[in-house]
Scaffold this active site. Structure first.
Site: not given
Ligand code: P1T
Length: 382
Positions: A46, A98, A170, A195
């Site tokens: 962890r 988001y 972000d 992403k």
């Molecule tokens: O999905 P995750 O890996 O937990 O990430 C969250 C997140 C955080 N910040 C931004 C700018 C994001 O776009 C996202 C996740 N976004 C999508 C799943 C989407 O389709 O916009």
């Protein structure tokens, strides 16, 4: 070292026992110790895992950072950062962000006594008006999801320094290939590594980077205490994905430009949101802080009809209708019903996120096929 070389090599050495060029997947939960409190830097997985350590070193290098921590999702990274705060503290955040981040802030952390102000950060005075003696953090998403607003990072990191508060960016939509917020004075940069960093739509992961040892120690303590860490298989997948980040981003940017220009010239298309247009409200800031404009584009139809947008999304063949972004394959999303459904309608309409808005994550397929797909789908709508 330049970006592409770091993407391929940073944090990675051939395996000392076999010479394997790829970092092994250390699928283990624990490490055998020579004597109590005598180990090789790894005690329990962890806290640390060698595959994750290689990934964190590579990601730190790409964001020109001293430290990096990886998480089981982007939301795990956001959650850990907000846990730096205490009840009564206040955060100023971008008004367009988001939907999952908005949901975590408003539905989870507000209950714990943390207050969030969502502000249009194009308006410097409106942001200043939210500052009070409880303000502890400024949360910037740029380009914003999904309205593609560009926030002036240097302006707000200078403001955060003046106030003695933390600035967080972000950087998911830009990726470190296009923008390095720590170089512009940010305290923490975070990513949904799901992403562009992973890049192949096969893993969910988050990451944060900082140059402050003190912040890193606090964030590592929270991470180890709360446990939102990624496994070694996922760490390996992102480490492999990173090796082509620079090649993929170049192709995303080229295809993104072609799609933005095609859509803007199309008679059935209404507004097109893409920071590369010279008349985008913050194009000058985008040119200053980004190296190119990326492959994310949002647009509306002239009819502004949800049904037409829905028909368009269903008629596309190269683009798949799906949440997420940043993978090699082109995706189309309907933010109002998908990624941003948790934002109250009246709030999202204020930022321009109307019911007919579609968001494209332009992939790296051949540009001609992408454009032809949009052309044939647009022909089918009224
Ligand atoms: O999905 P995750 O890996 O937990 O990430 C969250 C997140 C955080 N910040 C931004 C700018 C994001 O776009 C996202 C996740 N976004 C999508 C799943 C989407 O389709 O916009």
């Amino acid at each position: 070292m330049k970006f592409g070389t770091k993407a391929i090599h940073a944090g990675q050495e051939p395996d000392p026992t076999t010479g394997a060029i790829m970092t092994p997947i250390y699928q283990t939960s624990t490490y055998v110790q020579e004597a109590p409190a005598k180990h090789k830097g790894y005690a329990y997985a962890r806290g640390k895992n060698p595959t994750r350590t290689a990934l964190e070193s590579c990601l730190a290098a790409l964001e020109n950072a001293d430290h990096c921590l990886c998480f089981s999702s982007g939301m795990g990274a956001v959650d850990t950062i907000i846990k730096l705060l205490s009840p009564g503290d206040e955060v100023i955040a971008t008004d367009d962000l988001y939907g999952g981040t908005y949901r975590l802030f408003t539905k989870v952390f507000e209950k714990m006594g943390i207050r969030f102000h969502f502000v249009d950060m194009h308006d410097f005075a409106a942001v200043e008006a939210c500052v009070n003696d409880k303000t502890r953090m400024i949360w910037i998403e740029t380009p914003t999801n999904p309205m593609m607003k560009i926030i002036d990072i240097a302006h707000y990191t200078a403001m955060a320094n003046r106030l003695g508060i933390w600035s967080v960016v972000d950087n998911t939509f830009a990726s470190p290939y296009l923008q390095n917020p720590l170089d512009m004075g940010a305290d923490i940069v975070m990513h949904s590594a799901t992403k562009y960093l992973g890049g192949h739509s096969d893993v969910v992961m988050g990451a944060l980077m900082t140059n402050s040892k003190e912040l890193y120690d606090q964030l590592a303590f929270i991470t180890n205490s709360c446990g939102p860490v990624p496994g070694p298989q996922d760490s390996f997948l992102v480490l492999r994905g990173l090796k082509t980040l620079h090649l993929r981003m170049k192709a995303h940017c080229e295809n993104g430009r072609a799609v933005a220009e095609f859509l803007r010239a199309h008679p059935k298309v209404g507004k097109v949101y893409w920071p590369g247009f010279p008349d985008h409200p913050n194009h000058e800031v985008a040119k200053r802080q980004m190296r190119d404009f990326g492959g994310m584009i949002s647009f509306t139809l002239k009819s502004d009809s949800f049904d037409d947008a829905s028909e368009l999304a269903q008629s596309l063949r190269v683009f798949s209708l799906a949440e997420s972004l940043g993978g090699v394959e082109s995706l189309v999303g309907h933010p109002a019903s998908m990624t941003h459904a948790s934002i109250p309608r009246e709030e999202r309409i204020k930022t321009g996120l109307v019911d007919s808005l579609l968001r494209l994550s332009v992939g790296v397929e051949d540009m001609e096929d992408i454009i032809e797909d949009l052309r044939q789908a647009l022909e089918k709508v009224k």
